[in-house]
Design an enzyme around this catalytic site. Sequence first.
Site, PDB file in Angstrom:
ATOM      1  N   ASP A  20      -3.038   4.937  -2.489  1.00  0.00           N
ATOM      2  CA  ASP A  20      -4.095   5.517  -1.664  1.00  0.00           C
ATOM      3  C   ASP A  20      -4.550   6.859  -2.262  1.00  0.00           C
ATOM      4  O   ASP A  20      -3.696   7.677  -2.639  1.00  0.00           O
ATOM      5  CB  ASP A  20      -3.489   5.744  -0.264  1.00  0.00           C
ATOM      6  CG  ASP A  20      -4.509   6.134   0.776  1.00  0.00           C
ATOM      7  OD1 ASP A  20      -5.333   5.282   1.138  1.00  0.00           O
ATOM      8  OD2 ASP A  20      -4.463   7.286   1.246  1.00  0.00           O
ATOM      9  N   HIS A  49     -10.822  -2.412   4.416  1.00  0.00           N
ATOM     10  CA  HIS A  49     -10.674  -1.882   5.785  1.00  0.00           C
ATOM     11  C   HIS A  49     -11.484  -0.602   6.009  1.00  0.00           C
ATOM     12  O   HIS A  49     -11.485  -0.074   7.110  1.00  0.00           O
ATOM     13  CB  HIS A  49      -9.195  -1.622   6.054  1.00  0.00           C
ATOM     14  CG  HIS A  49      -8.630  -0.570   5.147  1.00  0.00           C
ATOM     15  ND1 HIS A  49      -8.477  -0.770   3.791  1.00  0.00           N
ATOM     16  CD2 HIS A  49      -8.237   0.693   5.381  1.00  0.00           C
ATOM     17  CE1 HIS A  49      -8.000   0.324   3.250  1.00  0.00           C
ATOM     18  NE2 HIS A  49      -7.850   1.232   4.186  1.00  0.00           N
ATOM     19  N   ASP A  50     -12.117  -0.086   4.964  1.00  0.00           N
ATOM     20  CA  ASP A  50     -12.888   1.154   5.089  1.00  0.00           C
ATOM     21  C   ASP A  50     -14.395   0.909   5.067  1.00  0.00           C
ATOM     22  O   ASP A  50     -15.164   1.867   5.021  1.00  0.00           O
ATOM     23  CB  ASP A  50     -12.557   2.099   3.920  1.00  0.00           C
ATOM     24  CG  ASP A  50     -11.150   2.662   4.006  1.00  0.00           C
ATOM     25  OD1 ASP A  50     -10.604   2.728   5.126  1.00  0.00           O
ATOM     26  OD2 ASP A  50     -10.604   3.029   2.955  1.00  0.00           O
ATOM     27  N   ASP A  63       0.873  -1.171   0.000  1.00  0.00           N
ATOM     28  CA  ASP A  63       0.000   0.000   0.000  1.00  0.00           C
ATOM     29  C   ASP A  63       0.910   1.220   0.000  1.00  0.00           C
ATOM     30  O   ASP A  63       1.999   1.188   0.570  1.00  0.00           O
ATOM     31  CB  ASP A  63      -0.825  -0.012   1.295  1.00  0.00           C
ATOM     32  CG  ASP A  63      -2.196   0.581   1.099  1.00  0.00           C
ATOM     33  OD1 ASP A  63      -2.293   1.586   0.393  1.00  0.00           O
ATOM     34  OD2 ASP A  63      -3.163   0.039   1.673  1.00  0.00           O
ATOM     35  N   GLU A 103      -6.684   3.662  -5.564  1.00  0.00           N
ATOM     36  CA  GLU A 103      -7.906   3.933  -4.803  1.00  0.00           C
ATOM     37  C   GLU A 103      -8.224   5.398  -5.010  1.00  0.00           C
ATOM     38  O   GLU A 103      -7.380   6.263  -4.767  1.00  0.00           O
ATOM     39  CB  GLU A 103      -7.679   3.634  -3.326  1.00  0.00           C
ATOM     40  CG  GLU A 103      -8.955   3.684  -2.516  1.00  0.00           C
ATOM     41  CD  GLU A 103      -8.941   4.750  -1.437  1.00  0.00           C
ATOM     42  OE1 GLU A 103      -9.847   4.745  -0.603  1.00  0.00           O
ATOM     43  OE2 GLU A 103      -8.039   5.608  -1.424  1.00  0.00           O
TER      44      GLU A 103
HETATM   45  C1  NOJ Z   1      -8.049   5.725   1.973  1.00  0.00           C
HETATM   46  C2  NOJ Z   1      -7.682   4.646   2.940  1.00  0.00           C
HETATM   47  O1  NOJ Z   1      -8.218   3.432   2.500  1.00  0.00           O
HETATM   48  C3  NOJ Z   1      -8.224   5.058   4.282  1.00  0.00           C
HETATM   49  O2  NOJ Z   1      -8.146   4.027   5.235  1.00  0.00           O
HETATM   50  C4  NOJ Z   1      -7.485   6.297   4.724  1.00  0.00           C
HETATM   51  O3  NOJ Z   1      -8.053   6.769   5.921  1.00  0.00           O
HETATM   52  C5  NOJ Z   1      -7.566   7.416   3.678  1.00  0.00           C
HETATM   53  N1  NOJ Z   1      -7.370   6.930   2.339  1.00  0.00           N
HETATM   54  C6  NOJ Z   1      -6.530   8.472   3.926  1.00  0.00           C
HETATM   55  O4  NOJ Z   1      -5.250   7.972   3.698  1.00  0.00           O
END
Ligand code: NOJ
Length: 567
Positions: A203, A331-332, A98, A258
């Site tokens: 990210d 994880h989000d 990541d 992402e």
């Molecule tokens: C996306 C990530 O998946 C998330 O967990 C994070 O809080 C934000 N980007 C900021 O880096």
Amino acid sequence: MRTEWYKNAVVYQIYPFSYRDSNNDGWGDIEGIIEKLDYIKELGVTAIWFSPLYRSPDYDYGYDTSDYKDIDPKFGTLEDFDRLLKECHDRDLKVIMDLAVNHTSTEHPWFKEAISSKDSPYRDYYIIREGRRKGKKLLPPTNWESTFTGSAWERIGDTDEFYLHLFCVEQADLNWENPKVREEVVSILNFWLERGVDGFRFDVFNMFSKVYPFGDDFSKDSFQKGAPFYVDGPRMHEFLKELNEKALSRYDTYTVGESFHPSEENAHAYVKESNHELDSIFNFGHLDADNIKGKKFFKKPFDLLQFKDGLFAPQRSYYGEGWNTLVLENHDNARSVSRFGIDTKHYRYEAATMLATLTFMGYGIPFIYMGQEIGMTNCDFKNIDEMKDPVSHFVYDLMCGYGIPKPLAFRFIKYGARDHARTPMQWNDSVNAGFNDGQKPWQCMNPEYKEINVEKDLASERSVYRYYQKLLAIKKNNETAIYGKTEEYDHINKKIAAYSREYNGKRLFVVSNFSNKQTDFIVPQWVKNAKVLLSNYDELIRKGQTLTLHPYQAVIFEERENDILKS
Ligand code: NOJ
């Protein structure tokens, strides 16, 4: 030489904090992951994506990096990582790192240097602007909002200057206009590629390029105040090409981006193979089918048509030009079996396997989030203090500040909290579910672990894991499942999702019942006699073209050779 290994890959995501704590200090670690590699391999995945393992003060649990070229001591050492990499490669598992380089931690030496003096060479690594004086008041440079609530600007000490942070205050945005910043990113990529990693997950990559000059955002349609100034900026494509040219294309890599609400046009351009930008991006549109306008904490009745739109639109859009990804959890996001109007209490196995069949048989790379393969559910958190995600706390405080009663605010947070995905992995029914040997985990356990755990799932006749094994074997080996074109069928059906995949004259048909009732469904003529490749029920009721599907039943059909001759 690029081999495009990713095209029939299946990726397993590990959130290292919560996988397995081998030294019983309350945090997951690399040694713990190594212990479980055979379990991961047996599932049938071909690659692992590790959420950040780098040094971090953990305001946003690893997504605030303070040293991109080292491993955080709570996870292990660089030597441990090298061993992990070797153990993965020995098992033919690729490794995807990541990388959160839209921002760094404010504890990163670059940032500390940057704010130490106005003449610091690192000053221009970040986005620093004068605030606006209004009478005696000092206002932030613009009215932009942080994704995590509040202003996107933080004042630097008692000066008149502010730095930009589109996420936590402790995550300062990097200035990608500065070529030195881009050189640093290239050097980070090459550092890990040289060590042998196989790819990266970027990210919030589509925030790297900002739109200059900055100004207030008064637009009504922007998803978040300021978004037109920091989403899909004008140099995005150029920056990605540069990373490719100077690092990624020199190795046999795979990249997945992402993104934050990219436009359709940009999304398409990011993944278009001939553009040499990214190999794929995530598409989360379908995951908003049970919340209001992408706001995770605000529940609405599940809308299957929206789910289908989100799932199929990218498959249509990228086909033939770029690759796709298929995601139900990460994880989000809250756990998928606890969402989408599902009757989890009675049909957890059926729903977990149905969702996987529907999603992963589409066009693209399946991404499985740890625990999804045993149907882990949301956690019945008792109060806000049990939640560790800063976002849960920010939004809870904001709601309470607006006068929403605490119990109601907590109910909202509990609905969409990222914390659901971050409780430790449930291995067995011993203390702390076998996550460790009894030390209090950093994040509380999901009390469901006595019922839902790996050991129990594997021993069960209705094992989600074992179903995944069969499903993934098809997904990886069947050419139609890999390369086929997706054609949605009966879009307006509010209970059933169905589609065909077609490649080189061969066809598959996937049908899934989202209802907890038996439901009739008329399949296309050619499916009438097609062979059942896989189903999550032993029984399939079919009369001519009509299927009577059991609650949450999913079926994959394959056209037989003689059916093709007949049609
Ligand atoms: C996306 C990530 O998946 C998330 O967990 C994070 O809080 C934000 N980007 C900021 O880096």
